[in-house]
Write a protein that holds these residues in place. Structure first.
Motif, PDB file in Angstrom:
ATOM      1  N   TYR A 236       7.288  44.970  34.259  1.00  0.00           N
ATOM      2  CA  TYR A 236       8.055  45.334  33.058  1.00  0.00           C
ATOM      3  C   TYR A 236       8.249  44.131  32.137  1.00  0.00           C
ATOM      4  CZ  TYR A 236       9.288  49.377  35.983  1.00  0.00           C
ATOM      5  OH  TYR A 236       9.256  50.469  36.800  1.00  0.00           O
ATOM      6  N   ALA A 237       8.442  42.955  32.743  1.00  0.00           N
ATOM      7  CA  ALA A 237       8.681  41.759  31.936  1.00  0.00           C
ATOM      8  C   ALA A 237       7.488  41.417  31.050  1.00  0.00           C
ATOM      9  CB  ALA A 237       9.017  40.578  32.845  1.00  0.00           C
ATOM     10  N   LEU A 238       6.287  41.806  31.463  1.00  0.00           N
ATOM     11  CA  LEU A 238       5.078  41.532  30.683  1.00  0.00           C
ATOM     12  C   LEU A 238       4.523  42.776  30.009  1.00  0.00           C
ATOM     13  CD1 LEU A 238       5.249  38.893  32.382  1.00  0.00           C
ATOM     14  CD2 LEU A 238       2.760  38.967  32.555  1.00  0.00           C
ATOM     15  N   SER A 239       5.267  43.868  30.054  1.00  0.00           N
ATOM     16  CA  SER A 239       4.694  45.143  29.616  1.00  0.00           C
ATOM     17  C   SER A 239       4.284  45.145  28.151  1.00  0.00           C
ATOM     18  CB  SER A 239       5.664  46.301  29.896  1.00  0.00           C
ATOM     19  OG  SER A 239       6.850  46.181  29.134  1.00  0.00           O
ATOM     20  N   GLY A 240       5.051  44.486  27.295  1.00  0.00           N
ATOM     21  CA  GLY A 240       4.702  44.465  25.882  1.00  0.00           C
ATOM     22  C   GLY A 240       3.364  43.782  25.642  1.00  0.00           C
ATOM     23  N   ALA A 241       3.180  42.614  26.266  1.00  0.00           N
ATOM     24  CA  ALA A 241       1.931  41.877  26.094  1.00  0.00           C
ATOM     25  C   ALA A 241       0.753  42.636  26.704  1.00  0.00           C
ATOM     26  CB  ALA A 241       2.054  40.492  26.725  1.00  0.00           C
ATOM     27  N   LEU A 242       0.958  43.229  27.885  1.00  0.00           N
ATOM     28  CA  LEU A 242      -0.110  44.001  28.524  1.00  0.00           C
ATOM     29  C   LEU A 242      -0.486  45.215  27.679  1.00  0.00           C
ATOM     30  CD1 LEU A 242       1.250  43.865  32.186  1.00  0.00           C
ATOM     31  CD2 LEU A 242      -0.826  42.735  31.349  1.00  0.00           C
ATOM     32  N   ARG A 243       0.518  45.908  27.169  1.00  0.00           N
ATOM     33  CA  ARG A 243       0.268  47.096  26.344  1.00  0.00           C
ATOM     34  C   ARG A 243      -0.537  46.741  25.096  1.00  0.00           C
ATOM     35  NH1 ARG A 243       5.365  47.951  24.539  1.00  0.00           N
ATOM     36  NH2 ARG A 243       4.792  46.791  22.669  1.00  0.00           N
ATOM     37  N   GLU A 244      -0.163  45.649  24.437  1.00  0.00           N
ATOM     38  CA  GLU A 244      -0.852  45.283  23.207  1.00  0.00           C
ATOM     39  C   GLU A 244      -2.275  44.817  23.483  1.00  0.00           C
ATOM     40  OE1 GLU A 244       0.467  46.021  20.220  1.00  0.00           O
ATOM     41  OE2 GLU A 244       1.986  46.919  21.522  1.00  0.00           O
ATOM     42  N   SER A 245      -2.506  44.158  24.621  1.00  0.00           N
ATOM     43  CA  SER A 245      -3.872  43.756  24.983  1.00  0.00           C
ATOM     44  C   SER A 245      -4.752  44.974  25.215  1.00  0.00           C
ATOM     45  CB  SER A 245      -3.856  42.879  26.237  1.00  0.00           C
ATOM     46  OG  SER A 245      -3.297  41.610  25.963  1.00  0.00           O
ATOM     47  N   ILE A 246      -4.199  45.982  25.889  1.00  0.00           N
ATOM     48  CA  ILE A 246      -4.962  47.213  26.121  1.00  0.00           C
ATOM     49  C   ILE A 246      -5.268  47.909  24.802  1.00  0.00           C
ATOM     50  CG2 ILE A 246      -4.817  49.530  27.123  1.00  0.00           C
ATOM     51  CD1 ILE A 246      -3.196  48.229  29.430  1.00  0.00           C
ATOM     52  N   ALA A 247      -4.293  47.936  23.901  1.00  0.00           N
ATOM     53  CA  ALA A 247      -4.511  48.569  22.596  1.00  0.00           C
ATOM     54  C   ALA A 247      -5.592  47.842  21.802  1.00  0.00           C
ATOM     55  CB  ALA A 247      -3.207  48.594  21.809  1.00  0.00           C
ATOM     56  N   ALA A 248      -5.643  46.515  21.929  1.00  0.00           N
ATOM     57  CA  ALA A 248      -6.602  45.733  21.143  1.00  0.00           C
ATOM     58  C   ALA A 248      -7.985  45.690  21.768  1.00  0.00           C
ATOM     59  CB  ALA A 248      -6.067  44.300  20.969  1.00  0.00           C
ATOM     60  N   ARG A 249      -8.037  45.625  23.115  1.00  0.00           N
ATOM     61  CA  ARG A 249      -9.331  45.387  23.778  1.00  0.00           C
ATOM     62  C   ARG A 249      -9.742  46.468  24.770  1.00  0.00           C
ATOM     63  NH1 ARG A 249      -6.934  40.398  23.074  1.00  0.00           N
ATOM     64  NH2 ARG A 249      -5.786  40.484  25.030  1.00  0.00           N
ATOM     65  N   GLY A 250      -8.877  47.431  25.019  1.00  0.00           N
ATOM     66  CA  GLY A 250      -9.212  48.500  25.945  1.00  0.00           C
ATOM     67  C   GLY A 250      -8.823  48.233  27.378  1.00  0.00           C
ATOM     68  N   SER A 251      -8.429  46.990  27.699  1.00  0.00           N
ATOM     69  CA  SER A 251      -7.984  46.644  29.043  1.00  0.00           C
ATOM     70  C   SER A 251      -7.191  45.343  28.974  1.00  0.00           C
ATOM     71  CB  SER A 251      -9.167  46.494  30.004  1.00  0.00           C
ATOM     72  OG  SER A 251      -9.971  45.389  29.628  1.00  0.00           O
ATOM     73  N   ALA A 252      -6.518  45.034  30.073  1.00  0.00           N
ATOM     74  CA  ALA A 252      -5.753  43.793  30.160  1.00  0.00           C
ATOM     75  C   ALA A 252      -5.954  43.201  31.547  1.00  0.00           C
ATOM     76  CB  ALA A 252      -4.264  44.048  29.906  1.00  0.00           C
ATOM     77  N   LEU A 253      -6.228  41.908  31.598  1.00  0.00           N
ATOM     78  CA  LEU A 253      -6.429  41.230  32.878  1.00  0.00           C
ATOM     79  C   LEU A 253      -5.102  40.665  33.365  1.00  0.00           C
ATOM     80  CD1 LEU A 253      -8.368  40.195  35.078  1.00  0.00           C
ATOM     81  CD2 LEU A 253      -8.617  38.091  33.698  1.00  0.00           C
ATOM     82  N   LEU A 254      -4.724  41.072  34.571  1.00  0.00           N
ATOM     83  CA  LEU A 254      -3.500  40.597  35.205  1.00  0.00           C
ATOM     84  C   LEU A 254      -3.887  39.774  36.428  1.00  0.00           C
ATOM     85  CD1 LEU A 254      -0.347  40.908  35.116  1.00  0.00           C
ATOM     86  CD2 LEU A 254      -0.632  42.747  36.785  1.00  0.00           C
ATOM     87  N   LEU A 255      -3.325  38.579  36.563  1.00  0.00           N
ATOM     88  CA  LEU A 255      -3.575  37.715  37.711  1.00  0.00           C
ATOM     89  C   LEU A 255      -2.338  37.684  38.595  1.00  0.00           C
ATOM     90  CD1 LEU A 255      -5.375  34.702  35.971  1.00  0.00           C
ATOM     91  CD2 LEU A 255      -6.420  36.657  37.139  1.00  0.00           C
ATOM     92  N   LEU A 256      -2.524  37.945  39.885  1.00  0.00           N
ATOM     93  CA  LEU A 256      -1.419  37.948  40.849  1.00  0.00           C
ATOM     94  C   LEU A 256      -1.510  36.720  41.740  1.00  0.00           C
ATOM     95  CD1 LEU A 256      -1.533  40.984  40.000  1.00  0.00           C
ATOM     96  CD2 LEU A 256      -0.860  41.536  42.342  1.00  0.00           C
ATOM     97  N   ASP A 257      -0.427  35.967  41.795  1.00  0.00           N
ATOM     98  CA  ASP A 257      -0.295  34.880  42.766  1.00  0.00           C
ATOM     99  C   ASP A 257       0.513  35.435  43.926  1.00  0.00           C
ATOM    100  OD1 ASP A 257       0.287  32.660  44.287  1.00  0.00           O
ATOM    101  OD2 ASP A 257       0.983  31.420  42.621  1.00  0.00           O
ATOM    102  N   LEU A 258      -0.166  35.719  45.039  1.00  0.00           N
ATOM    103  CA  LEU A 258       0.494  36.359  46.173  1.00  0.00           C
ATOM    104  C   LEU A 258       1.300  35.387  47.029  1.00  0.00           C
ATOM    105  CD1 LEU A 258      -2.391  38.759  47.260  1.00  0.00           C
ATOM    106  CD2 LEU A 258      -0.415  39.276  45.827  1.00  0.00           C
ATOM    107  N   ARG A 259       1.139  34.105  46.802  1.00  0.00           N
ATOM    108  CA  ARG A 259       1.943  33.099  47.506  1.00  0.00           C
ATOM    109  C   ARG A 259       2.474  32.087  46.495  1.00  0.00           C
ATOM    110  NH1 ARG A 259       1.825  33.012  53.092  1.00  0.00           N
ATOM    111  NH2 ARG A 259       3.693  31.764  52.733  1.00  0.00           N
TER     112      ARG A 259
END
Length: 397
Positions: A236-259
């Motif tokens: 949710y904290a990144l939802s605005g940026a993710l949403r706008e990336s999808i709108a502009a480019r069709g997808s958004a790359l999210l990187l997860l640091d699991l540790r």
């Protein structure tokens, strides 16, 4: 003696209710109040320093800053305690009623408003304007018109429409010449292409703590795996940026640091243990990683890649595991709404320039904020500002 004004407040969420309190305490009776009570717990606001707090509103921070400074989180806490509802700061810095429930505060609030002469009319649907009057359909499906000296619109956005905020006001106000940014989901989940095995086995399981990164924005918190993709506080904290990336480019790359609490080198060292003939899950579990981490690796790496991956390569993936997000989970499922009445359509008192005497507040306005108390504080602060703006409107005649 000053004559009381006939004020209509349409919408009974936090914005409408606190505006009613401001206006009623100023000696005005309110002719309309349409109540839609919230559900669940009540994260009122956040206790972080005000400078940091204001930055959470992103592009709208400069717009909302004077209004949040005029009705700060501390002032909101004092207002609640004035109703007899003590608040406290949780371990995350979030502020809650001591009861941890919305209902006791709401009941006290409504009793106070009733004592101030506020009248409530539930199950009325606003249909628009008829000249200078307001047009409604009442509980018996009869059409009625209401004359008022001023109106405050507090109708929310369009998320969770079954609770009453369906965004129907957009058509009405657009038709009246009000400039409105399209309503979009905020604080929402996102979809990705999980395999059927992963989706079936891990939907509903949390990843925590995890740090997620999109572009140059990072946030640490919880990510919840869903059947369709991901949601949760960190998302949710990144939802605005993710949403706008999808709108502009069709997808958004999210990187997860699991540790997130462990460096790449330290993690690679832990992974130096012998794999033997055991499964990848067993190998990673011995290195302190969960079964969902092993399955996430399988989602982004082929069996051949995994078979030949060195500890250094595995550590790199676990510290920056890529997930491609393709869409939001939709406005109806979002926690809140972005978009709404543009700043340029309002004067400094939150009155519609195209409709003098009509004020708007809360999620109807073009701003968004993450969960954690920022949403409610923004609604409360803009509502207090709009109510005071209405008092200024009356004072100017």
């Amino acid at each position: 003696m000053k004559k009381s004004k006939n004020i209509a407040i349409i919408g009974g969420g936090p914005s409408g209710l606190i505006a009613a309190a401001v206006l009623a305490n100023a000696g005005h009776s309110l002719g309309r109040k349409f109540l839609m009570a919230g559900r669940g717990g009540l994260n009122l606001t956040h206790s972080e320093p005000l400078e940091n707090f204001i930055s959470r509103y992103g592009a709208a921070a400069d717009w909302l800053e004077p209004h949040i400074r005029a009705f700060t989180p501390d002032m909101l806490r004092a207002w609640c305690e004035g109703l007899g509802e003590e608040t406290y700061i949780g371990s995350s810095g979030r502020v809650f009623p001591r009861s941890m429930k919305a209902a006791p505060l709401l009941r006290t609030w409504l009793r106070r408003l009733d004592g101030l002469g506020v009248k409530f009319f539930t199950h009325h649907s606003w249909q628009g304007f008829e000249g200078n009057a307001l047009r409604f359909i009442d509980v018996s499906r009869q059409e009625i018109t209401v004359q008022r000296d001023a109106t405050l619109l507090a109708l929310g956005g369009a998320s969770w429409p079954r609770l009453g905020s369906d965004g129907g006001w957009v058509k009405i106000l657009s038709g009246a010449g009000v400039d409105i940014a399209p309503l979009r989901p905020s604080n929402c989940g996102f979809t990705t292409s999980w395999s059927e095995h992963f989706s079936t086995r891990f939907a509903g399981q949390p990843l925590k703590p995890v740090t997620i990164t999109h572009g140059n924005i990072s946030h640490q918190g919880e990510v919840m795996i869903t059947a369709q993709g991901v949601e949760g506080g960190a998302i949710y904290a990144l939802s605005g940026a993710l949403r706008e990336s999808i709108a502009a480019r069709g997808s958004a790359l999210l990187l997860l640091d699991l540790r997130p609490g462990m460096s790449h080198d330290h993690l690679a060292q832990k992974l130096q243990i012998s794999r033997g003939k055991g499964s990848l899950s067993t190998y990673l579990r011995k290195a302190g990683l969960s079964p969902v981490a092993a399955s996430l690796l399988r989602e982004v790496m082929t069996q051949e890649q995994l078979a030949h991956a060195t500890p250094d390569i595995l550590a790199a993936r676990l510290k920056a595991l890529p997930i491609t997000l393709t869409a939001t989970t939709g406005l109806a499922r979002a926690i809140s709404t972005a978009g709404g009445i543009k700043r340029s359509a309002l004067d400094n008192n939150f009155m519609l320039i195209a409709k003098p005497g009509i004020f708007a507040t809360g999620e109807m306005l073009d701003w968004e904020a993450p969960t954690g108390g920022y949403l409610l504080q923004g609604c409360f602060s803009t509502a207090v500002a709009a109510a005071n703006g209405m008092l200024d409107f009356f004072a100017r005649g």
